[in-house]
Design an enzyme around this catalytic site. Structure first.
Site, PDB file in Angstrom:
ATOM      1  N   SER A   1     -59.516  68.324 -44.031  1.00 48.91           N
ATOM      2  CA  SER A   1     -60.457  69.030 -43.464  1.00 48.91           C
ATOM      3  C   SER A   1     -60.868  68.673 -42.043  1.00 48.91           C
ATOM      4  CB  SER A   1     -61.730  69.428 -44.360  1.00 48.91           C
ATOM      5  OG  SER A   1     -62.366  67.989 -44.380  1.00 48.91           O
TER       6      SER A   1
ATOM      7  N   LYS B   1     -71.282  69.625 -47.093  1.00 49.94           N
ATOM      8  CA  LYS B   1     -70.759  69.487 -45.470  1.00 49.94           C
ATOM      9  C   LYS B   1     -72.034  70.130 -44.624  1.00 49.94           C
ATOM     10  CE  LYS B   1     -65.827  68.870 -45.724  1.00 49.94           C
ATOM     11  NZ  LYS B   1     -64.601  69.490 -45.588  1.00 49.94           N
TER      12      LYS B   1
END
Ligand SMILES: Nc1ncnc2c1ncn2[C@@H]1O[C@H](COP(=O)(O)OP(=O)(O)O)[C@@H](O)[C@H]1O
Ligand SMILES: [Mg+2]
Length: 818
Positions: free
Chosen positions: A719, A762
Site C-alpha cells: 500500500s 490509516k
C-alpha cells in the site's frame, strides 16, 4: 636475623660430644624434621647464643612440666642434636629459630659453664646393628592405614615416600611430623634409646591412633544415620497427622477414596466413564495413603469431581435485552454489535446449528476482550478468558499425562473448572500470539477443540476420559489477522474493531471510562467535571493510539492524583489541628497541638472538582509534542500510511538520487512486498520519463536510494506504492510534494492504483498526525463512506485509480509537463 648480644666469649666445649642444651616442653624434635621453636627461658637463650657463636649446633631435649620450672631432673634420656638454620627476634624479646633435627643421641650428663647449660651425650648404635626390618614394615603398614582413614589430608606422594623409605630414623621423623599428636602421646617414644624399640613404640602409637580414628568415623556415620531416620519419621508422621485431620476420620477412610466415590455418584456421568473412574477409586483405596501413587490418584480424582459434568446455566433468550446489554457496555462498535446479535439469534433459534467462531480483530485497546465479556453477559452465561499469548506447547491446551510429575490438565479443562458450568463463553484471547515449535503444535489442538464434529468428546491428556465441549461458546480475539494460523482462521468469522476517532474516544471517555475511574478512585459522590479541552489535551498530548487503553490509563492517573491530593489537603488542613486546651492552661508557653485522628477522610460528598487543562498538565506532566515526522517540504520526501496489528501510522518515505554505479538501494524497515513496490515505482517512472519531464539519463550512472525511517516497526505490504513513486519523482525533479497531504494505494506498472486494507486505521492515523488531505484508491471509496462522520468531515478524500492523475494532485501545478 636479629643480632645476638656478644656477652659470651668464644668458649669451645672441651669434650667433643657436648653441645649447648635447649630444653623444650611443648614440642618434640626428631631427626630429619625441620621445626620452628620459640625460645624464652634465659638458660636456653644463653645456650643459643653460645651455639650461634660456635658451630650453630644445639642439643634439644624434651622435659616434662610447665614452662617455668627448671627441670633438669625430669629429662628424658633421648635427645636430638639440631642445626640452627634461621633465627628471628620476636616482639616480646624471645627468639624464634628454625632448626633441623640431625640425629638422636642419648643424654649422659648435664653441666653448666658460665651459666651456659651443656649436655654431654653419646651416639646411639647404628640401626644396622639392630634387627629393625620387621618394626619398619609395621610402621609403614600402620602409616598407610592412618593415611587412608585421614583420607585426603596426607598427600599420596608422602605415603609413597614413606613406603619406600629405608632409613629408620628418617621414617620416625617423617611419620611423627604427619601424626600431629598431642605431645603426651609421644612420650613413650622418648624413653627408648634403641631405634628398634622406638619403631615398635611408633607402630603402637599409630595403631592406637588408627583405631580411635576408625571408631570416631563409625560413630559419626551412625549418628548421622540415626538423625536422618528420626527426621524422616518425624516429617512423615506430621504429614500423616495433617492428612488425618483433613479427613477427620483416620480409621475409616485413610485414602479419602470413600468420599471421592460418593462425589462421583453425584456426577452426571456416562456409564463407561463412571466405571473407569470407579476402577481408579479402587486403586486409590488399595494404595497406601502415604504413597506417591495415592497422591497422584487423589489429585486426579479431585479434578474429575470438580469439573462441571453436564451442568449448564440457563440461557437468556431475550434478544432486545441482549442488545441493551451490548449497548450498555460499549459505545459505538455498531457493526460488531450487529453481527454479534445476528449470531446470538442464530444460536438461540437452533442451538445445535453449526456456527462459526467469532473472532474480534483490531489494534490493542479497541474493546475486543471486553466485547467478549459482554457477549457472555448478553447470553446470561459464565465467562472465562484463556490467554493464548506465547503458548507454544500442545500440552498447555490439552494437558500433561498424569504420570508426569506435577501434571495438570490443559487450559480448556482448567477454564471449565473455573466456569463451573459446561456451557460458558470461553474467550480465546490473542490467538495470533500462538506459537508453535518442537513441543507440538498448539493450534492443531485448538482446532480439535473448536471442531463441532469432535469437541463433544474432547480428551484432555490428564483427564483421560472424554468431556463434552459442544455447549461451550468459543470466541477469539487477535491484533493481526495475518498471524492467525490458517486452519484456525478458516473456521472463524472476522469482526473488526479498527480503532476510534477523536470524537468516539471522547464519547467512550465520557460515557464509560471517566465514570468508571471516578468510582474506582472513591470520588463517586463528588461532582467531577472533565472540561472538554482537558479531554482533548489528554488524548492528543498523552496518547498516540488506535484504542483507548492509554487514554484510560491517563484518566486513571488524573483521578488517582486528585484523590491523593484531597486526602493530603484534608490531613494537613490547619483547621484540623486541635489544640489540647488543658495543656494550654498548665503550660501557657507550651503550645501543645495534637493532630486529629490520622485516618479522617475528606468530605467528598457534593465536592466540586473541575478537571482543567492545567490540572491535567499538573498531574501528567507536560504533554508529549508530536515528533515532527518531517514528511513534507523537502524534495525526495513523501508520507505514506501503514497499518498493522498495533493500528495505523504515517510512514515517511525518503529518496535520493546521486552519481555512482547504477543501482537501486533500499534500506530501513521494508518488507519484501514493499521492496517490489519500490522497483515498480522506479520502472514506472523510467517508462514514463517524458510525461514527468525527466531527462533520458535521470537514472543513468546514478544510485537511487530509498529509505523508510520508521523506528523499529517493520511494515510490509503493497500500500505504500503511491508514496514510493511520489518520493522518487520528487527527488528526481527536485520539487517537494504538496504539504498537508498523505497518500495510500498500491501501484502497478500500467498506471493503475489498486485498493488497500486498513482504511479506518490509516485515516485515524492521518488525523492523529494532523493531515487534512488523503490520496486514496478509488475502489476504497466504499470503505471511506463507512467511516464515522467526524473523520469524514475533517479529512478531504481525493480518490484516484490512475497513478499519473494522483501524481498530478500530489505535486504543485507545473512541476512536470503532465
Ligand atoms: N467502545 C467502547 N466502549 C466502552 N469502553 C471501551 C470501548 N472500547 C474499549 N473500551 C474499554 O477500553 C479498555 C480496553 O479494552 P480491551 O477490551 O481490553 O481491549 P482489547 O482487548 O481490544 O485490547 C477496557 O476497559 C474497555 O472496556
Ligand atoms: Mg484484549
Amino acid at each position: 636475623m636479629a643480632a645476638i648480644p656478644k656477652t659470651l666469649s668464644k668458649l669451645r666445649p672441651e669434650v667433643k660430644n657436648e653441645l649447648p642444651l635447649i630444653l623444650l616442653h611443648n614440642i618434640v624434635v626428631f631427626p630429619y624434621s625441620a621445626v620452628t621453636l620459640t625460645i624464652g627461658r634465659s638458660d636456653s637463650l644463653s645456650a643459643l647464643e653460645f651455639a650461634l657463636d660456635n658451630d650453630k649446633e644445639v642439643l634439644i631435649v624434651f622435659y616434662r612440666g610447665s614452662e617455668h620450672e627448671p627441670s633438669y631432673q625430669h629429662l628424658h634420656p633421648l635427645g636430638t642434636t639440631a642445626r640452627i638454620i634461621e633465627i628471628f627476634k620476636t616482639s616480646d624479646d624471645k627468639l624464634r629459630i628454625l632448626a633441623e633435627g640431625l640425629r638422636s643421641v642419648e643424654i649422659k650428663k648435664i653441666l653448666f659453664k658460665k651459666d651456659i647449660p651443656l649436655g654431654q651425650y653419646s651416639l646411639i648404635k647404628d640401626s644396622s646393628q639392630e634387627n629393625c626390618e620387621a618394626a619398619v614394615t609395621l610402621v609403614k603398614e600402620q602409616f598407610q592405614g592412618f593415611a587412608k582413614i585421614r583420607q585426603k589430608k596426607i598427600p599420596d606422594e608422602v605415603v609413597e615416600d614413606v613406603v619406600n623409605m629405608d632409613n629408620p630414623e628418617r621414617l620416625i621423623g617423617v611419620v611423627s611430623t604427619f601424626l600431629k599428636l598431642e605431645i603426651e602421646k609421644f612420650i613413650p617414644l622418648l624413653d627408648q634409646i634403641s631405634i628398634k624399640k622406638r619403631l615398635e613404640e611408633l607402630a603402637v602409637i599409630l595403631q592406637m591412633e588408627n583405631e580411635s580414628l576408625h571408631l570416631k568415623s563409625n560413630l559419626a556415620e551412625r549418628a548421622k544415620e540415626r538423625m536422618e531416620r528420626t527426621q524422616k519419621e518425624y516429617f512423615l508422621n506430621e504429614q500423616l497427622k495433617e492428612i488425618q485431620k483433613e479427613l477427620g476420620n483416620e480409621e475409616v477412610d485413610p485414602s479419602g477414596a470413600q468420599e471421592i466415590r460418593q462425589e462421583l455418584e453425584k456426577l452426571e456421568l456416562s456409564e463407561d466413564i463412571r466405571l473407569k473412574l470407579l476402577t481408579e477409586v479402587k486403586r486409590l483405596s488399595n494404595s497406601h495413603p502415604m504413597s506417591p501413587e495415592s497422591g497422584v490418584l487423589r489429585t486426579y480424582l479431585e479434578w474429575i469431581t470438580e469439573l462441571p459434568w453436564g451442568k449448564r446455566s440457563i440461557d437468556q433468550h431475550d434478544i432486545i435485552k441482549a442488545a441493551r446489554i451490548l449497548d450498555d457496555d460499549h459505545f459505538g462498535l455498531e457493526k460488531a454489535k450487529d453481527r454479534i446479535l445476528d449470531f446470538i439469534a442464530a444460536r438461540q433459534m437452533e442451538p445445535k446449528g453449526r456456527s462459526p467462531i467469532l473472532c474480534f480483530v483490531g489494534p490493542p485497546g479497541t474493546g475486543k476482550t471486553s466485547l467478549g465479556q459482554s457477549v457472555a453477559k448478553a447470553l446470561g452465561r459464565r465467562f472465562v478468558r484463556i490467554s493464548l499469548g506465547g503458548i507454544r506447547d500442545e500440552a498447555e491446551i490439552r494437558g500433561h499425562r498424569k504420570t508426569y510429575v506435577g501434571a495438570l490438565p490443559g487450559k480448556i479443562i482448567q477454564a471449565l473448572k473455573r466456569a463451573s458450568m459446561s456451557n460458558p463463553v470461553i474467550l480465546l484471547d490473542e490467538v495470533d500470539k500462538l506459537a508453535s515449535d518442537y513441543r507440538g503444535d498448539p493450534s492443531s489442538a485448538l482446532l480439535e477443540v473448536l471442531d463441532p464434529e469432535q469437541n463433544n468428546s474432547f480428551v484432555d491428556h490428564y483427564i483421560e476420559v472424554p468431556f463434552d465441549l459442544s455447549g461451550v461458546l468459543f470466541i477469539s480475539t487477535a491484533n493481526n489477522l495475518e498471524k492467525i494460523p490458517h486452519p484456525l482462521r478458516d473456521r472463524m468469522e472476522i469482526i473488526r474493531t479498527p480503532g476510534y476517532t477523536m470524537l468516539e474516544k471522547k464519547s467512550i471517555a465520557r460515557q464509560f471510562l471517566i465514570p468508571k475511574q471516578i468510582a474506582d478512585n472513591g470520588l463517586k459522590e463528588a461532582r467531577v467535571r472533565f472540561q472538554d479541552a482537558s479531554l482533548d489535551l489528554l488524548i492528543r498530548g498523552y496518547t498516540q493510539e488506535a484504542g483507548v487503553r492509554g487514554m484510560e490509563r491517563a484518566i486513571n492517573q488524573v483521578m488517582r492524583k486528585t484523590s491523593r491530593k484531597l486526602l493530603h489537603d484534608e490531613q494537613t488542613r490547619p483547621g484540623r489541628w486541635l489544640v489540647n486546651s488543658s495543656a494550654l492552661h498548665e503550660y501557657q508557653e507550651n503550645t501543645a497541638v495534637y493532630n486529629a485522628p490520622e485516618n479522617t477522610l475528606p468530605a467528598v460528598k457534593g465536592l466540586k472538582i473541575e478537571v482543567t487543562p492545567k490540572l491535567v498538565r499538573d498531574y501528567l506532566g507536560n504533554e508529549r509534542l508530536e515528533d515532527d515526522l518531517g514528511t513534507t517540504g523537502r524534495p525526495g520526501l513523501a508520507p505514506g500510511l501503514y497499518f498493522d496489528g498495533g493500528g495505523g501510522g504515517v510512514l515517511p518515505i525518503e529518496a535520493v538520487i546521486y552519481d555512482g554505479e547504477q543501482e537501486l538501494l533500499l534500506t530501513g524497515q521494508l518488507g519484501d512486498v514493499m521492496k517490489e513496490s519500490a522497483q515498480i515505482a522506479l520502472s514506472y517512472l523510467r517508462a514514463n520519463r517524458e510525461r514527468f519531464g525527466l531527462k533520458m539519463d535521470f537514472d543513468k550512472d546514478k544510485v537511487i536510494h530509498i529509505h523508510v525511517p520508521q523506528g523499529a516497526v517493520p511494515v510490509d505490504g503493497p500500500s505504500a506504492g503511491v508514496a514510493l513513486t511520489a518520493a522518487l519523482l520528487s527527488s528526481a525533479l527536485g520539487i517537494p510534494v504538496k504539504e498537508d497531504l498523505v497518500m495510500t494505494g498500491e501501484v502497478t506498472l500500467t498506471d493503475r492504483i489498486l485498493p488497500v486494507g486498513g482504511i479506518k486505521e490509516k485515516t485515524l492515523a492521518a488525523r492523529r498526525r494532523d493531515f487534512s488531505r488523503i490520496i486514496m484508491p478509488k475502489d476504497n471509496k466504499r470503505d471511506a463512506d463507512e467511516l464515522p462522520m467526524d473523520i469524514r468531515e475533517q479529512l478531504t478524500f481525493i480518490y484516484h485509480d490512475r497513478l499519473h492523475d494522483a501524481l498530478m494532485d500530489i505535486f504543485p501545478p507545473g512541476a512536470f509537463p503532465g
